[in-house]
Design a protein around this motif. Structure first.
Motif, PDB file in Angstrom:
ATOM      1  N   ARG A 137      49.924 -19.759  -7.858  1.00 54.82           N
ATOM      2  CA  ARG A 137      51.280 -19.549  -7.353  1.00 54.82           C
ATOM      3  C   ARG A 137      52.268 -19.871  -8.472  1.00 54.82           C
ATOM      4  O   ARG A 137      52.142 -20.888  -9.136  1.00 54.82           O
ATOM      5  N   THR A 177      38.712 -21.536  -3.094  1.00 55.33           N
ATOM      6  CA  THR A 177      38.720 -21.562  -1.639  1.00 55.33           C
ATOM      7  C   THR A 177      39.621 -20.455  -1.094  1.00 55.33           C
ATOM      8  O   THR A 177      40.469 -19.897  -1.786  1.00 55.33           O
ATOM      9  N   GLU A 178      39.436 -20.202   0.180  1.00 53.67           N
ATOM     10  CA  GLU A 178      40.245 -19.180   0.836  1.00 53.67           C
ATOM     11  C   GLU A 178      41.714 -19.571   0.815  1.00 53.67           C
ATOM     12  O   GLU A 178      42.596 -18.724   0.665  1.00 53.67           O
ATOM     13  N   ALA A 179      41.971 -20.858   0.975  1.00 49.94           N
ATOM     14  CA  ALA A 179      43.363 -21.309   0.950  1.00 49.94           C
ATOM     15  C   ALA A 179      44.001 -20.985  -0.397  1.00 49.94           C
ATOM     16  O   ALA A 179      45.151 -20.529  -0.459  1.00 49.94           O
ATOM     17  N   ASP A 180      43.255 -21.191  -1.456  1.00 44.55           N
ATOM     18  CA  ASP A 180      43.802 -20.900  -2.782  1.00 44.55           C
ATOM     19  C   ASP A 180      44.209 -19.436  -2.891  1.00 44.55           C
ATOM     20  O   ASP A 180      45.272 -19.102  -3.416  1.00 44.55           O
ATOM     21  N   THR A 235      38.901 -30.697  -2.308  1.00 36.24           N
ATOM     22  CA  THR A 235      38.352 -29.703  -1.377  1.00 36.24           C
ATOM     23  C   THR A 235      39.174 -28.413  -1.347  1.00 36.24           C
ATOM     24  O   THR A 235      38.674 -27.356  -0.996  1.00 36.24           O
ATOM     25  N   PHE A 236      40.427 -28.496  -1.718  1.00 35.89           N
ATOM     26  CA  PHE A 236      41.281 -27.300  -1.818  1.00 35.89           C
ATOM     27  C   PHE A 236      41.336 -26.510  -0.512  1.00 35.89           C
ATOM     28  O   PHE A 236      41.331 -25.288  -0.522  1.00 35.89           O
ATOM     29  N   ALA A 237      41.380 -27.248   0.585  1.00 40.91           N
ATOM     30  CA  ALA A 237      41.449 -26.564   1.877  1.00 40.91           C
ATOM     31  C   ALA A 237      42.877 -26.174   2.223  1.00 40.91           C
ATOM     32  O   ALA A 237      43.105 -25.387   3.127  1.00 40.91           O
ATOM     33  N   LEU A 238      43.832 -26.766   1.524  1.00 40.59           N
ATOM     34  CA  LEU A 238      45.237 -26.525   1.849  1.00 40.59           C
ATOM     35  C   LEU A 238      45.919 -25.785   0.711  1.00 40.59           C
ATOM     36  O   LEU A 238      45.490 -25.831  -0.427  1.00 40.59           O
ATOM     37  N   THR A 239      46.998 -25.153   1.064  1.00 41.86           N
ATOM     38  CA  THR A 239      47.842 -24.529   0.050  1.00 41.86           C
ATOM     39  C   THR A 239      49.250 -24.500   0.614  1.00 41.86           C
ATOM     40  O   THR A 239      49.441 -24.651   1.813  1.00 41.86           O
ATOM     41  N   LEU A 258      31.560 -25.540  12.480  1.00 38.40           N
ATOM     42  CA  LEU A 258      32.059 -25.459  11.112  1.00 38.40           C
ATOM     43  C   LEU A 258      30.928 -25.354  10.106  1.00 38.40           C
ATOM     44  O   LEU A 258      30.986 -24.574   9.176  1.00 38.40           O
ATOM     45  N   LYS A 262      29.853 -21.906   9.907  1.00 35.03           N
ATOM     46  CA  LYS A 262      30.872 -21.007   9.397  1.00 35.03           C
ATOM     47  C   LYS A 262      30.995 -21.145   7.892  1.00 35.03           C
ATOM     48  O   LYS A 262      31.193 -20.174   7.180  1.00 35.03           O
ATOM     49  N   ARG A 263      30.870 -22.383   7.446  1.00 36.38           N
ATOM     50  CA  ARG A 263      31.137 -22.655   6.051  1.00 36.38           C
ATOM     51  C   ARG A 263      30.312 -21.799   5.102  1.00 36.38           C
ATOM     52  O   ARG A 263      30.718 -21.476   4.013  1.00 36.38           O
ATOM     53  N   ALA A 286      39.375 -23.427  10.962  1.00 45.79           N
ATOM     54  CA  ALA A 286      38.763 -22.272  10.307  1.00 45.79           C
ATOM     55  C   ALA A 286      38.628 -22.471   8.801  1.00 45.79           C
ATOM     56  O   ALA A 286      38.037 -21.651   8.124  1.00 45.79           O
ATOM     57  N   SER A 287      39.183 -23.549   8.289  1.00 40.59           N
ATOM     58  CA  SER A 287      39.168 -23.738   6.835  1.00 40.59           C
ATOM     59  C   SER A 287      37.959 -24.556   6.413  1.00 40.59           C
ATOM     60  O   SER A 287      37.145 -24.958   7.233  1.00 40.59           O
ATOM     61  N   ASN A 288      37.881 -24.832   5.136  1.00 43.66           N
ATOM     62  CA  ASN A 288      36.785 -25.656   4.640  1.00 43.66           C
ATOM     63  C   ASN A 288      37.146 -27.145   4.627  1.00 43.66           C
ATOM     64  O   ASN A 288      36.485 -27.934   3.978  1.00 43.66           O
ATOM     65  N   ALA A 309      44.830 -17.328  -0.378  1.00 41.28           N
ATOM     66  CA  ALA A 309      45.917 -17.015   0.546  1.00 41.28           C
ATOM     67  C   ALA A 309      47.246 -17.525  -0.001  1.00 41.28           C
ATOM     68  O   ALA A 309      48.287 -16.879   0.157  1.00 41.28           O
ATOM     69  N   GLY A 310      47.217 -18.680  -0.640  1.00 42.83           N
ATOM     70  CA  GLY A 310      48.442 -19.237  -1.191  1.00 42.83           C
ATOM     71  C   GLY A 310      49.034 -18.331  -2.259  1.00 42.83           C
ATOM     72  O   GLY A 310      50.244 -18.090  -2.298  1.00 42.83           O
ATOM     73  N   MET A 330      49.668 -25.006   4.578  1.00 39.09           N
ATOM     74  CA  MET A 330      48.777 -24.462   5.603  1.00 39.09           C
ATOM     75  C   MET A 330      47.338 -24.688   5.183  1.00 39.09           C
ATOM     76  O   MET A 330      47.025 -24.854   4.009  1.00 39.09           O
ATOM     77  N   ALA A 331      46.482 -24.681   6.201  1.00 41.09           N
ATOM     78  CA  ALA A 331      45.055 -24.811   5.942  1.00 41.09           C
ATOM     79  C   ALA A 331      44.447 -23.425   5.915  1.00 41.09           C
ATOM     80  O   ALA A 331      44.818 -22.565   6.713  1.00 41.09           O
ATOM     81  N   GLY A 332      43.536 -23.211   4.991  1.00 43.15           N
ATOM     82  CA  GLY A 332      42.807 -21.945   4.945  1.00 43.15           C
ATOM     83  C   GLY A 332      43.728 -20.767   4.743  1.00 43.15           C
ATOM     84  O   GLY A 332      44.614 -20.777   3.891  1.00 43.15           O
ATOM     85  N   GLU A 345      28.520 -35.217   0.309  1.00 43.66           N
ATOM     86  CA  GLU A 345      28.276 -35.344   1.745  1.00 43.66           C
ATOM     87  C   GLU A 345      27.805 -36.745   2.127  1.00 43.66           C
ATOM     88  O   GLU A 345      28.181 -37.266   3.159  1.00 43.66           O
TER      89      GLU A 345
END
Ligand SMILES: Nc1nc2c(c(=O)[nH]1)N[C@H]1C(S)=C(S)[C@@H](COP(=O)(O)OP(=O)(O)OC[C@H]3O[C@@H](n4cnc5c(=O)[nH]c(N)nc54)[C@H](O)[C@@H]3O)O[C@H]1N2
Ligand SMILES: Nc1nc2c(c(=O)[nH]1)N[C@H]1C(S)=C(S)[C@@H](COP(=O)(O)OP(=O)(O)OC[C@H]3O[C@@H](n4cnc5c(=O)[nH]c(N)nc54)[C@H](O)[C@@H]3O)O[C@H]1N2
Ligand SMILES: Cc1cc2nc3c(=O)[nH]c(=O)nc-3n(C[C@H](O)[C@H](O)[C@H](O)COP(=O)(O)O)c2cc1C
Ligand code: SF4
Ligand code: SF4
Ligand code: SF4
Ligand code: SF4
Ligand code: SF4
Ligand code: FES
Ligand code: FES
Ligand SMILES: [Mo]
Lengths: 497, 917, 164
Positions: A267, C63-66, B161-165, C2, C5-6, B191-193, C68-69, B176-178, B393
């Protein structure tokens, strides 16, 4: 029968003016040879067709396809040297514009290209930086920071990798000189980057080009290929790779740290400084981000010496100013002159006054974040320091002239809406403030605002100036507040009674 | 970093060091500058612009959180101008808060501090109304958010974990997540990681992200400092209390092993203490029926039965298995009971099934079995090698730290058959065949030897036995090693060079090393590499077993082992014997006791009559469950003390309820040898007594009175009997840092780095070991190799995590199968299959996963319903008897629904429904 | 579910996307570049269906968030298909000074749609742009990459006719 050689510019604007149509019409003719050159930047004359003559190039202006017989007959052409718009300029960086074919390696060298790089290669990196110091060159991308200082920081920083990045985002509306360089003289940009690479010890370069410039991207890409084939792309004995990267429609990505984020594929959000990119830039490595014009100015400095460059211009602004005239002037186009002419002189001598019947109302210098000048303020000399003193900016040299039909409230709202749209959203004063300012201007337009709202706007502007993280939020209030200052009635008369 | 700099802030001299910003220096000096977006855990960001300051001699009003200190600078942070700017920025922040909501407390406080009484903007656009409650533990409410991105940065910089952006840009930009801005914004987290580590929630300054427990029950009114009771990382927490109940568990910033971070289990998985089916009173079984009985009756009965058995069959007919989940004090007392009251050394703990091979392997080579370095040393390492461990984990806070190091550019080698999260990130991943550690490690050693990468000065000064090792690695060429392990020879060469030449290579290892037929050998081969390259006794190096249970280190340290007394002291040491006699008044039995698997054999042979198990669900988690259960059924009197009616408890004659870690005082010792306090935060329900008090009661009833007023007195006794704990006492443990043993005397500061100048035996000892194949190898009948291990969400037998909302995240054990195998076997994700081993048959749903290699399968063992451990054999490491959990041969069969009886079918349908919905 | 899904990836992808993503996979040790891959997808398909995000994320090891961002940040990464012809009208200051508002009005009334929309027949998408570097020939209009300068409202019908 030898064919008559005609020169037509291949520049995007020239094409938009009609050169493309001429080429289309004449392409198949056996009696002419069409050579596509860079543009002289006298766009008000485009489409322009040139041919050689004993007195040098002759030009036919605002040509239509039907004018070919006249041109072939040699009728009505004027010597290029007799076009005052061009002859009054002092062209160094743009000296060969309109003459050479952009992608010809030979032509580039024949016109003195590569002399700077050769000179640099004969010098030690610190000596190159000293030469730049002597030139007193300041960055042309907006911040006007001494170029040598940045290079010096990057050169002394220890790192396994360093980068050179050309800022070709040219986001300011009203500016186009970077586009012209990339389309018309791409080797000059590459040469400047190579000199920088040598000075700081960089191993790779990027040219971050705004998406709105497809032709510039293609030309630079072709030029990189050609330069590679010519064996120019090396630095310190190692190959120097240059990659062209496309932006994606974000104005803030012209801001150097946002640009780096975007180059990394993320971004395009502004990073807080320090560290400055010269210390920690692309992928955390020392990186020089400089404007395209800045890089293009460097080869001449190395070829002719720093003191040559320092001999032009004003005390604080050495060398030439590259201005781009647009808006409601009679003669819009590219102007290269030593720093120091006044704004009025530029408008009068080069712009030749307003377009038919229009009367000047305001002049915006330096893009959407630049302050507005009224007729009474036009005697300001074009130089970084005078502008800074007036709390204005020269920016990237864009000058847009507005006529008396302009609604200053609407213009203010438009500019603030632009900032609100383009805000990266990181810092509070810009993310929220630009929207609030736009809302206030909306309210005034709807006739629902009071004097309290106007003073709130002023206070908000002051807060944005003082607290924004980058120039977008910090400069956004200037055009609006200068409009309010110079045209108060246009605001006050719309207040609720 | 520590060069002292003096600056002036608001007229006061403030000491600072390079690396400080004006903001951090001011904060340390107790001068508060307002600010929402900065955090000591995150890199400077500079987005809220509330922390603006003025620096004399400089223009403008920069953010103090991004302004580095410079010697002599004079800074103002509260001039009229700054307060006005701050007020205006606050006004902007408040202007976007939707009408009608309650202003977040942080904004209220800001408004108050800058004197803002109203917002002047008229009908301003406000934040989008977006709520995301899809995470089981916390919610997000965009209306309360200030888009400071601390949550996003926490997920990136702390948890990795980079689940957020941040989504969008400009005014509307929000976290937001995912990918939820393109789908249903209300389900982003689920729905995210996201791994629910809670870092984002902790960083959120406004409560836009908040724990559901807080939403339901309100903010805590007081806190109690304690230590997580799940894994061996030993994260420090503040338990937040309100009205006598725990409402939050928040990781403490000054926690020495976690520095403010945590994982899902510790942060949110504590609610089992309020589970409805918690044991509340002692239960006596007769036949199939259970009867609640009084504590008095239960304790009397226990004392009676054990006395009877001892009298009838002698001390060796009794044994105890202690809980690595309990405190050091409880474990010590249980050991004291078995030795002083029963008169035998038949005591073991789950270290047996876990890192016992580490103990034997490291004892033989180094003379001490615990982690050589501290967790913090991960920051000093120049290379990290992870062998047979899955820390993201199993030890998530350590895992996150490894990810942080890797992001800083520290190279990572992972040796694991599976493509774990770290393996995916690693510079080199060596996917060996399960059970071939010794071959691979010797192969690495071969390259080091051949390429002259050995640290000769270290070897000469600090070790002996090199030739033994050289002989062992000599034949292990990369090509031979490739042949045995399946790891390409080139990878082996690269890994050897990287490890040997980094300058500081730190090893962590886990059960992938130990739970093998030749687990001890694997550990020795690993230690040999460290010795050969001088990677021991220095910061950023070492051999660091990631001990599993919260107190498995401690349980072994304080003597719950059949072969050692406290502090790994030899049972037959006469000096120790007389000290023991002097302190306890009873002799120390010198004959080695039985290890857990020996106990099963003894029970089946009728030699073991009485068994007392505290907090260990052997009937679910030991291998070869049919045998274990059979053995348990053979016992005359089985006592199980647990929080819940575990699988083992179901077989007991007497079940005693236990108090959880939040309900008692004591200490745990984490995987870096750090002794840390747990503190009673709430009363145990229904007058339940902590395990240690139960032991005292029974002991007293059996004629050996034990009376301690507080666990601290037990610790004092441990310190007297144990040289390495000699300097430990509760008053010293009040420090947030606890103490890392050895602490040989009262003034000693503890030992972060072991073996600095000498090894316990003087010199360390190379032990050359040759590769030997695992207990079982695939055959035509059983073509797959089954690996078992853990997943992030659940914990061991699952008794605790299955009683929390973690169940909303994962509610079943699944079998991971490579897509190629799945295609060949024509099974799809979610299908139920039958897994058949020579011992048993179980049913599991399949998950298609590239984490496993073709021919290999993986599953966890957290749900009793899946009964995974019945598949496994009793094969174990020769020396330590650590079970071979990691290699079992199995085949996969489709489930033929016709064959199932009605009960099976119903249960399966339930599993399937849970799985698919 | 989850855990399941992961690791469950595959959604149906359009022809060739798999291939494109496989080629864009950063080689080991190279940093991923989300913007670059999004550009590439956009170039081939004209827009980026958010359904592609998981596959794109996987190809880059992010990640998907990356993804999407980044996707949500850049205005010219389209997430919806555009009309057959994309008309971009410059609203930059030089064009503004030269009355581009009137050109916009003319196009809007010729097409019957406001800025930012696509005609119901899917032929034209009309969108604003801020400066195409043609300021000396303002106002500027770009249709499918072909740039026109000095556009007057009266030119609009003729301009559009070429694309009908
Ligand atoms: N979430 C969670 N955390 C836990 C636990 C839990 O149940 N859940 N339990 C705790 C306990 S008691 C313990 S002991 C620890 C254990 O923590 P870990 O040591 O991480 O345990 P595992 O996941 O069982 O196994 C580790 C790795 O060994 C690999 N492996 C299997 N065979 C081989 C081999 O032959 N060679 C090599 N090199 N690797 C192999 C597996 O693929 C697996 O990734 O975790 C503790 N933490
Ligand atoms: N297939 C397979 N099986 C394995 C493993 C594997 O990798 N694969 N790993 C093995 C390993 S390493 C281990 S350590 C074992 C762990 O296996 P276990 O020790 O059996 O499992 P836990 O879930 O840790 O806890 C045991 C019990 O302690 C209770 N408990 C918790 N706290 C307290 C307390 O304070 N007091 C009392 N009285 N009870 C308490 C819990 O309710 C639970 O029932 O599993 C082993 N089993
Ligand atoms: C909002 C914003 C937009 C900018 N856009 C550009 C741009 O389009 N081109 C450019 O060269 N510099 C731009 N800049 C300036 C750069 O941040 C940076 O100062 C410049 O590229 C440095 O190059 P120079 O040293 O050659 O001037 C922008 C700055 C801001 C704050
Ligand atoms: S001023 Fe605007 S563009 Fe610059 S960092 Fe702040 S929000 Fe982003
Ligand atoms: S800029 Fe913002 S975050 Fe940084 S501390 Fe200052 S006040 Fe905050
Ligand atoms: S809980 Fe942890 S993993 Fe989940 S979004 Fe927050 S920081 Fe990231
Ligand atoms: S949710 Fe909290 S941490 Fe995240 S951006 Fe909003 S206010 Fe900041
Ligand atoms: S990492 Fe271990 S000690 Fe820390 S919170 Fe998680 S389970 Fe508890
Ligand atoms: S340029 Fe310094 S804070 Fe924006
Ligand atoms: S302002 Fe429209 S092309 Fe530059
Ligand atoms: Mo364990």
């Amino acid at each position: 029968m030898s064919r008559i050689r005609l020169y037509l510019s291949n520049d995007t604007s020239s094409c938009a003016a009609g050169t493309e149509r001429l080429v289309e019409a004449w392409r198949k003719r056996s009696d002419v040879e069409l050579v596509r050159t860079s543009s002289r930047g006298a766009f008000f004359l485009e489409p322009m067709v040139e041919r050689e003559s004993p007195e040098g190039r002759l030009a036919w202006c605002r040509v239509t396809a039907d004018d070919l017989p006249k041109i072939l007959a040699g009728e009505g052409g004027i010597p290029v040297s007799a076009i005052p718009f061009l002859s009054m300029q002092t062209r160094h960086t743009f000296a060969t514009f309109g003459v050479t074919e952009p992608l010809s390696v030979e032509a580039y060298q024949a016109q003195g290209g590569l002399a700077g790089l050769r000179a640099a290669q004969a010098m030690s990196p610190p000596a190159i930086i000293l030469e730049l110091k002597a030139s007193r060159l300041r960055g042309r991308g907006g911040a006007a920071f001494p170029v040598w200082k940045k290079w010096d920081v990057a050169a002394t920083e220890e790192a396994d990798r360093k980068y050179v990045v050309a800022n070709a985002d040219e986001g300011d509306a009203g500016t186009y000189c970077d586009r012209m360089i990339m389309e018309g003289d791409p080797f000059r940009l590459i040469e400047g980057m190579l000199i920088c690479a040598r000075a700081i010890g960089a191993g790779a370069g990027y040219i971050y080009c705004r998406q709105e410039y497809p032709a510039a991207r293609a030309t630079v890409q072709a030029a990189i290929r050609a330069a590679g084939e010519a064996g120019w792309l090396e630095s310190g004995g190692k190959p120097f790779v240059i990659e062209v990267v496309s932006g994606a429609g974000s104005y803030v990505c012209g801001e150097e740290t946002a640009l780096l984020e975007s180059l990394e594929g993320r971004r395009g959000v502004v990073r807080a400084r320090p560290p400055h990119p010269a210390q920690s830039g692309l992928y955390g490595k020392p990186t020089i981000v400089s404007n395209v014009l800045t890089f293009a100015t460097v080869p001449n400095i190395l070829a002719r010496g720093g003191s040559w460059h320092a001999s032009m211009g004003t005390e604080g602004s050495r060398g030439t100013a590259v201005l781009q005239l647009g808006g409601r002037v009679r003669q819009p186009g590219l102007i290269e002159v030593p720093f120091g002419l006044t704004l009025r002189e530029v408008l009068d001598q080069f712009g030749q006054g307003m377009a038919d019947g229009a009367r000047l109302k305001a002049v915006q210098v330096g893009g959407p974040l630049g302050s507005l000048f009224t007729d009474a303020q036009l005697d300001i000399p074009i130089c970084f320091d005078a502008f800074a003193k007036a709390e204005a900016i020269l920016g990237h040299g864009g000058i847009v002239v507005f006529d008396d039909e302009t609604d200053m409230l609407e213009l203010s709202r438009h500019l603030m809406a632009f900032v609100a749209d383009e805000s990266c959203g990181k810092c509070v004063p810009c993310r929220i403030g630009s929207l609030r300012a736009r809302e206030i201007l909306d309210t005034i337009q709807r006739g629902r605002a009071t004097a309290a709202d106007l003073s709130l706007l002023t206070e908000l502007g002051d807060t944005m100036k003082a607290t924004s993280l980058c120039g977008l939020g910090a400069r956004a209030p200037y055009p609006v507040l200068s409009a309010l200052e110079h045209f108060p009635m246009e605001f006050h008369s719309r207040l609720q009674r | 970093m520590n060069d002292a700099i003096l600056i002036t802030i608001d007229g006061k001299p403030v000491p600072a060091h390079s690396g400080d910003t004006v903001f951090t220096a001011a904060k340390r000096a107790g001068l508060a500058i307002p600010g929402l977006c900065s955090s000591e855990h995150l890199a400077p960001f500079g987005s809220c612009r509330l922390c603006v300051c003025e620096v004399e001699g400089q223009k403008g009003t920069p953010a103090s959180c991004t302004t580095p200190v410079q010697a002599g600078m004079v800074v103002h942070t509260h001039t009229d101008r700054l307060v006005q700017l701050r007020r205006n920025v606050t006004e902007l922040l408040i202007s976007e808060q939707p009408d009608g909501g309650v202003l977040p407390a942080a904004l209220q406080e800001l408004a108050r501090s800058v004197g803002l009484d109203r917002v002047r903007y008229r009908q301003p656009a406000v934040r989008e109304r977006i709520q995301d409650s899809s995470n089981p533990f916390f919610t997000f409410d965009n209306a309360r958010c200030v888009s400071c991105a601390r949550c996003v940065r926490a997920c990136d910089e702390i948890q990795g974990t980079f689940a957020l952006t941040m989504a969008g840009r400009g005014f509307g930009s929000r976290p937001m997540a995912g990918t939820s801005c393109y789908g249903d914004p209300a389900t982003g987290f689920a729905a995210s990681n996201c791994v629910s580590c809670g870092a984002c929630v902790k960083e959120c300054p406004t409560g836009a992200l908040v724990e559901k427990t807080v939403q339901l029950q309100g903010l805590p009114r007081e806190t109690v400092r304690t230590t997580c009771a799940y894994c061996g990382v030993g994260c420090t927490f503040d338990a937040g209390l309100r009205d006598g109940r725990v409402v939050t568990m928040v990781p403490a910033d000054d926690g020495p092993s976690n520095h403010g971070h945590a994982c899902m289990k510790g942060r949110f998985g504590w609610t089992y203490i309020y589970a409805e089916d918690r044991l509340t009173s002692p239960m006596l079984r007769s036949g199939d029926t259970w009867q609640a009985i009084s504590w008095e009756a239960a304790l009397d009965r226990l004392a009676f039965e054990f006395t009877r058995i001892k009298t009838e069959f002698g001390p060796d007919a009794l044994a105890a298995i202690s809980s690595s989940r309990g405190t050091n004090e409880e474990n010590y007392l249980f050991g004291k009971f078995i030795r002083c009251v029963m008169g035998t050394n038949h005591i073991d703990n789950c270290a047996r099934v876990c890192h016992s091979a580490t103990v034997t392997g490291m004892m033989e080579t180094l003379g001490a079995s615990a982690a050589t370095n501290a967790i913090l040393d991960l920051d000093q390492a120049k290379l990290i090698m992870v062998v047979g461990a899955n820390p993201t984990e199993s030890h998530p806070v350590v895992g996150a730290r490894i990810k942080q190091a890797h992001r800083r550019g520290v190279p990572l080698i992972v040796i694991d058959p599976r493509k774990t999260e770290l393996a995916r990130l690693a510079n080199l991943h060596l996917p060996l065949k399960p059970g071939t550690n010794v071959a691979l490690l010797n192969g690495l050693g071969h390259v080091m030897m051949k390429e002259g990468l050995l640290d000769r000065p270290f070897i000469d000064a600090r070790t002996d036995g090199l030739d033994d090792w050289l002989k062992a690695v000599e034949p292990c060429t990369p090509e031979w090693t490739e042949h045995v392990t399946g790891v390409p020879a080139d990878l082996i060469r690269q890994a050897a060079r990287l490890y040997a030449t980094s300058g500081a290579s730190l090893c962590v290892h886990g059960l992938g090393m130990t739970e093998h037929r030749w687990g001890s050998h694997g550990v020795m081969a690993l230690v040999d590499l460290a010795l050969a390259t001088g990677n021991l006794g220095k910061p950023g190096t070492g051999i660091n077993p990631l001990r599993g249970q919260n107190n498995v280190q401690g349980a072994s340290d304080v003597g719950c082992l059949p072969t050692y007394f406290t502090g790994y002291q030899a049972l037959d040491d006469p000096a120790l014997g007389s000290l023991h006699q002097a302190v306890t008044g009873r002799p120390l039995p010198t004959k080695r006791g039985m290890k857990t698997p020996d106990m099963w054999d003894a029970a089946l042979a009728g030699r073991l009559k009485g068994l007392w198990i505290i907090g260990y669900d052997v009937a679910q988690t030991d291998p070869n469950l049919r045998k274990v259960r059979e053995a348990l059924r053979h016992i005359d009197f089985l006592v199980v003390q647990d929080l819940f009616m575990s699988e083992t408890a179901k077989l007991a004659h007497l079940v005693l309820p236990g108090a959880s870690f939040l309900e008692k005082d004591g200490t745990f010792t984490n995987l870096e040898r750090r002794i840390q306090r747990i503190r009673k935060a709430v009363d145990p329900p229904h007058g339940i007594q902590p395990d240690w008090q139960v032991v005292c009661e029974v002991s007293t009833r059996m004629g050996y009175p034990m009376s301690y007023r507080h666990p601290s007195e037990i610790m004092d006794e441990i310190a007297r009997l144990t040289p390495m704990f000699a300097g430990v006492s509760y008053d010293r443990l009040e420090s947030p840092d606890g103490l890392q043993w050895p602490v040989p005397e009262a003034g000693h500061g503890g030992t972060a780095l072991m073996h600095r100048d000498r090894f316990p035996k003087g010199k360390a000892h190379f032990v050359g070991v040759d590769y030997l194949p695992p207990g079982e190898s695939p055959t035509e009948e059983y073509p797959f190799t089954l690996i078992t291990g853990r997943i992030l969400q659940h914990y061991n037998c699952g008794a605790q995590t299955r009683r929390t909302d973690i169940l909303d995240v994962v509610d079943v054990d699944v079998l991971e199968m490579h897509p190629e195998d799945a295609a060949r076997m024509q099974v799809a994700g979610g299908d139920l299959i039958r897994l058949v081993s020579p011992r048993a048959t179980v049913l599991l749903p399949v998950m298609i996963s590239e984490r496993v290699q073709p021919g290999q399968l993986f599953t966890s063992f957290h749900f009793p319903a899946s009964d995974v451990n019945s598949l496994l054999s009793s094969s174990s490491d020769d020396q330590s008897r650590c079970p071979e959990y990691k290699v079992s041969i199995v085949r996969v069969e489709p489930v033929d629904w016709e064959e199932l009886d009605a009960d099976d079918e119903r249960e399966l349908e339930a599993v399937r429904v849970r799985l698919i919905t | 579910m989850l855990a399941l899904k992961r690791y469950a990836v595959k959604t149906a992808l359009p022809n060739g996307l798999d291939n494109l993503l496989a080629h864009a996979r950063p080689s080991h040790g190279d940093p991923p570049n989300i913007l670059r891959i999004l550009h590439a997808v956009c170039e081939v398909y004209g827009y980026i269906d958010p359904q592609f995000i998981p596959a794109i994320a996987q190809s880059q090891g992010v990640t998907e968030a990356d993804v999407a961002g980044v996707l949500s940040y850049y205005p010219s990464l389209y997430t919806q298909p555009a009309g057959r012809h994309r008309i971009q009208v410059c609203l930059g200051e030089s064009c503004l000074a030269n009355r581009c508002d009137r050109v916009v009005e003319a196009i809007q009334s010729a097409l019957g749609i406001p800025l930012g929309q696509t005609t119901p027949d899917g032929r034209f998408t009309l969108e604003p742009v801020s400066c195409v570097g043609n300021c000396a020939l303002s106002p500027s209009v770009r249709i499918d990459g072909a740039l026109q300068g000095r556009v007057r409202p009266g030119d609009v019908p003729r301009l559009l006719d070429r694309y009908r």
